[in-house]
Design a protein around this motif. Structure first.
Motif, PDB file in Angstrom:
ATOM      1  N   ILE A 174       7.417   4.378 -13.995  1.00  0.00           N
ATOM      2  CA  ILE A 174       7.563   5.786 -13.634  1.00  0.00           C
ATOM      3  C   ILE A 174       8.388   6.473 -14.715  1.00  0.00           C
ATOM      4  O   ILE A 174       9.386   5.921 -15.194  1.00  0.00           O
ATOM      5  N   ILE A 175       7.961   7.683 -15.072  1.00  0.00           N
ATOM      6  CA  ILE A 175       8.661   8.430 -16.115  1.00  0.00           C
ATOM      7  C   ILE A 175       8.993   9.839 -15.625  1.00  0.00           C
ATOM      8  O   ILE A 175       8.364  10.361 -14.708  1.00  0.00           O
ATOM      9  N   SER A 176       9.970  10.436 -16.273  1.00  0.00           N
ATOM     10  CA  SER A 176      10.406  11.798 -15.949  1.00  0.00           C
ATOM     11  C   SER A 176       9.499  12.827 -16.623  1.00  0.00           C
ATOM     12  O   SER A 176       8.699  12.492 -17.511  1.00  0.00           O
ATOM     13  N   GLN A 177       9.675  14.063 -16.238  1.00  0.00           N
ATOM     14  CA  GLN A 177       8.945  15.171 -16.875  1.00  0.00           C
ATOM     15  C   GLN A 177       9.290  15.246 -18.363  1.00  0.00           C
ATOM     16  O   GLN A 177       8.415  15.447 -19.197  1.00  0.00           O
ATOM     17  N   ASP A 178      10.571  15.071 -18.704  1.00  0.00           N
ATOM     18  CA  ASP A 178      10.990  15.130 -20.110  1.00  0.00           C
ATOM     19  C   ASP A 178      10.299  14.060 -20.950  1.00  0.00           C
ATOM     20  O   ASP A 178       9.831  14.334 -22.062  1.00  0.00           O
ATOM     21  N   LEU A 179      10.241  12.845 -20.441  1.00  0.00           N
ATOM     22  CA  LEU A 179       9.580  11.773 -21.188  1.00  0.00           C
ATOM     23  C   LEU A 179       8.079  12.011 -21.258  1.00  0.00           C
ATOM     24  O   LEU A 179       7.449  11.772 -22.292  1.00  0.00           O
ATOM     25  N   LYS A 180       7.490  12.506 -20.189  1.00  0.00           N
ATOM     26  CA  LYS A 180       6.062  12.851 -20.223  1.00  0.00           C
ATOM     27  C   LYS A 180       5.802  13.871 -21.323  1.00  0.00           C
ATOM     28  O   LYS A 180       4.849  13.737 -22.099  1.00  0.00           O
ATOM     29  N   ASN A 181       6.652  14.892 -21.410  1.00  0.00           N
ATOM     30  CA  ASN A 181       6.491  15.917 -22.436  1.00  0.00           C
ATOM     31  C   ASN A 181       6.572  15.311 -23.833  1.00  0.00           C
ATOM     32  O   ASN A 181       5.788  15.646 -24.719  1.00  0.00           O
ATOM     33  N   SER A 182       7.528  14.419 -24.025  1.00  0.00           N
ATOM     34  CA  SER A 182       7.703  13.757 -25.314  1.00  0.00           C
ATOM     35  C   SER A 182       6.478  12.917 -25.676  1.00  0.00           C
ATOM     36  O   SER A 182       5.981  12.969 -26.807  1.00  0.00           O
ATOM     37  N   LEU A 183       5.970  12.141 -24.732  1.00  0.00           N
ATOM     38  CA  LEU A 183       4.786  11.313 -24.984  1.00  0.00           C
ATOM     39  C   LEU A 183       3.525  12.164 -25.151  1.00  0.00           C
ATOM     40  O   LEU A 183       2.645  11.832 -25.954  1.00  0.00           O
ATOM     41  N   SER A 184       3.435  13.276 -24.435  1.00  0.00           N
ATOM     42  CA  SER A 184       2.272  14.163 -24.549  1.00  0.00           C
ATOM     43  C   SER A 184       2.159  14.764 -25.947  1.00  0.00           C
ATOM     44  O   SER A 184       1.054  14.993 -26.445  1.00  0.00           O
ATOM     45  N   LYS A 185       3.291  14.993 -26.586  1.00  0.00           N
ATOM     46  CA  LYS A 185       3.287  15.542 -27.948  1.00  0.00           C
ATOM     47  C   LYS A 185       2.605  14.595 -28.936  1.00  0.00           C
ATOM     48  O   LYS A 185       2.130  15.022 -29.977  1.00  0.00           O
ATOM     49  N   LEU A 186       2.544  13.313 -28.614  1.00  0.00           N
ATOM     50  CA  LEU A 186       1.900  12.337 -29.485  1.00  0.00           C
ATOM     51  C   LEU A 186       0.376  12.443 -29.436  1.00  0.00           C
ATOM     52  O   LEU A 186      -0.311  11.896 -30.288  1.00  0.00           O
ATOM     53  N   GLU A 241       0.849  -1.182   0.000  1.00  0.00           N
ATOM     54  CA  GLU A 241       0.000   0.000   0.000  1.00  0.00           C
ATOM     55  C   GLU A 241       0.891   1.240   0.000  1.00  0.00           C
ATOM     56  O   GLU A 241       1.918   1.273   0.680  1.00  0.00           O
ATOM     57  N   VAL A 242       0.479   2.232  -0.782  1.00  0.00           N
ATOM     58  CA  VAL A 242       1.219   3.496  -0.840  1.00  0.00           C
ATOM     59  C   VAL A 242       0.226   4.632  -0.669  1.00  0.00           C
ATOM     60  O   VAL A 242      -0.725   4.760  -1.438  1.00  0.00           O
ATOM     61  N   GLU A 243       0.440   5.433   0.347  1.00  0.00           N
ATOM     62  CA  GLU A 243      -0.380   6.619   0.564  1.00  0.00           C
ATOM     63  C   GLU A 243       0.344   7.857   0.020  1.00  0.00           C
ATOM     64  O   GLU A 243      -0.269   8.758  -0.536  1.00  0.00           O
ATOM     65  N   ARG A 244       1.645   7.889   0.211  1.00  0.00           N
ATOM     66  CA  ARG A 244       2.470   8.983  -0.326  1.00  0.00           C
ATOM     67  C   ARG A 244       3.814   8.399  -0.736  1.00  0.00           C
ATOM     68  O   ARG A 244       4.499   7.773   0.060  1.00  0.00           O
ATOM     69  N   LEU A 245       4.178   8.602  -1.993  1.00  0.00           N
ATOM     70  CA  LEU A 245       5.431   8.080  -2.526  1.00  0.00           C
ATOM     71  C   LEU A 245       6.379   9.239  -2.808  1.00  0.00           C
ATOM     72  O   LEU A 245       6.088  10.100  -3.632  1.00  0.00           O
ATOM     73  N   ILE A 246       7.490   9.248  -2.101  1.00  0.00           N
ATOM     74  CA  ILE A 246       8.510  10.279  -2.284  1.00  0.00           C
ATOM     75  C   ILE A 246       9.747   9.602  -2.864  1.00  0.00           C
ATOM     76  O   ILE A 246      10.202   8.576  -2.351  1.00  0.00           O
ATOM     77  N   LEU A 247      10.281  10.181  -3.933  1.00  0.00           N
ATOM     78  CA  LEU A 247      11.445   9.605  -4.603  1.00  0.00           C
ATOM     79  C   LEU A 247      12.699  10.419  -4.323  1.00  0.00           C
ATOM     80  O   LEU A 247      12.628  11.608  -4.025  1.00  0.00           O
ATOM     81  N   ASP A 248      13.839   9.771  -4.443  1.00  0.00           N
ATOM     82  CA  ASP A 248      15.141  10.384  -4.212  1.00  0.00           C
ATOM     83  C   ASP A 248      15.770  10.737  -5.562  1.00  0.00           C
ATOM     84  O   ASP A 248      16.212   9.856  -6.299  1.00  0.00           O
ATOM     85  N   ASP A 249      15.787  12.033  -5.904  1.00  0.00           N
ATOM     86  CA  ASP A 249      16.334  12.505  -7.188  1.00  0.00           C
ATOM     87  C   ASP A 249      17.764  12.031  -7.424  1.00  0.00           C
ATOM     88  O   ASP A 249      18.124  11.679  -8.544  1.00  0.00           O
ATOM     89  N   PHE A 250      18.568  12.034  -6.386  1.00  0.00           N
ATOM     90  CA  PHE A 250      19.971  11.652  -6.527  1.00  0.00           C
ATOM     91  C   PHE A 250      20.094  10.212  -7.016  1.00  0.00           C
ATOM     92  O   PHE A 250      20.899   9.906  -7.888  1.00  0.00           O
ATOM     93  N   LYS A 251      19.283   9.312  -6.462  1.00  0.00           N
ATOM     94  CA  LYS A 251      19.342   7.901  -6.849  1.00  0.00           C
ATOM     95  C   LYS A 251      18.769   7.669  -8.249  1.00  0.00           C
ATOM     96  O   LYS A 251      19.149   6.729  -8.930  1.00  0.00           O
ATOM     97  N   ILE A 252      17.856   8.516  -8.678  1.00  0.00           N
ATOM     98  CA  ILE A 252      17.268   8.397 -10.016  1.00  0.00           C
ATOM     99  C   ILE A 252      18.251   8.883 -11.074  1.00  0.00           C
ATOM    100  O   ILE A 252      18.345   8.308 -12.154  1.00  0.00           O
ATOM    101  N   GLY A 253      19.000   9.897 -10.730  1.00  0.00           N
ATOM    102  CA  GLY A 253      19.985  10.425 -11.671  1.00  0.00           C
ATOM    103  C   GLY A 253      19.316  10.942 -12.932  1.00  0.00           C
ATOM    104  O   GLY A 253      18.339  11.676 -12.877  1.00  0.00           O
ATOM    105  N   SER A 254      19.797  10.508 -14.079  1.00  0.00           N
ATOM    106  CA  SER A 254      19.274  10.999 -15.354  1.00  0.00           C
ATOM    107  C   SER A 254      18.247  10.049 -15.978  1.00  0.00           C
ATOM    108  O   SER A 254      17.882  10.209 -17.141  1.00  0.00           O
ATOM    109  N   ARG A 255      17.781   9.082 -15.222  1.00  0.00           N
ATOM    110  CA  ARG A 255      16.813   8.114 -15.758  1.00  0.00           C
ATOM    111  C   ARG A 255      15.542   8.821 -16.224  1.00  0.00           C
ATOM    112  O   ARG A 255      15.033   9.722 -15.564  1.00  0.00           O
ATOM    113  N   GLN A 256      15.017   8.350 -17.356  1.00  0.00           N
ATOM    114  CA  GLN A 256      13.785   8.897 -17.925  1.00  0.00           C
ATOM    115  C   GLN A 256      12.586   7.970 -17.722  1.00  0.00           C
ATOM    116  O   GLN A 256      11.457   8.414 -17.673  1.00  0.00           O
TER     117      GLN A 256
END
Length: 191
Positions: free
Chosen positions: A156-168, A129-144
């Motif tokens: 899970i996707i990054s803002q950049d990948l979301k933007n790319s997929l939204s353009k479709l 169960e997840v009520e609030r999910l907080i991620l660690d930017d440092f551990k994610i690094g440049s992953r999309q």
């Protein structure tokens, strides 16, 4: 702080759902959830049985991510070294190629201190169960695009990948901001 989204698939009643899936290798779904490369496998997937409109994301009885060439091209532009694609035979009329999406190298990026969750078994960090999910930017690094090590059921996707997929401009995807995401095993999580 970077922005991340849970990528959800939206399927309407009129959309094609692959009720029968033939797959050459047993256990592919489980292996794909663990983030391992499947290049050593002889993967052949055939989607059968079903009716409806084939869209850019095909839901199926095995629950494996199947995406169109349009979506795969967008992923290859943004995160080619984070994924593997395996062609899928779709026994329905379509003008596109389709691929099984395998996301590589699950990452241990949950900030357990600040997240609110319930573990399947105490002290395992495997979440039911997840009520609030907080991620660690440092551990994610440049992953999309990625799955989490202790919570691999979601993509899970990054803002950049979301933007790319939204353009479709595809209606079959929904992007849930990580701060709004909630999960409870055994229940249908609607967004």
């Amino acid at each position: 702080m970077n922005k991340y989204y849970v990528l959800k698939s939206l399927v309407d009643n009129e959309d094609y759902f692959a009720e029968k899936v033939n797959i050459s290798e047993k256990g592919i779904y489980r292996e794909s959830l663990s983030g391992v490369s499947l290049k050593s496998k002889n993967i052949k997937i055939e989607l059968k049985k079903g009716k409806g409109k084939v869209k850019n994301n095909i839901e199926n009885s095995l629950g494996i991510p199947i995406i169109s060439e349009l979506v795969s091209n967008s992923l290859l532009e943004t995160c080619h070294n984070e994924i593997e694609l395996y062609e899928v035979d779709v026994n329905m009329p379509t003008n596109s190629k389709y691929y099984f999406l395998n996301i590589l190298d699950n990452i241990d990026a949950i900030n357990f201190k600040d997240s609110l969750f319930v573990e399947i078994i105490p002290d395992t960090k495997v979440l039911s169960e997840v009520e609030r999910l907080i991620l660690d930017d440092f551990k994610i690094g440049s992953r999309q695009i990625f799955r989490l090590k202790h919570f691999n059921s979601e993509i899970i996707i990054s803002q950049d990948l979301k933007n790319s997929l939204s353009k479709l401009q595809l209606s079959e995807f929904k992007f849930i901001p990580i701060e709004e995401f909630k999960y409870k095993a055994g229940t249908l999580n609607r967004y």
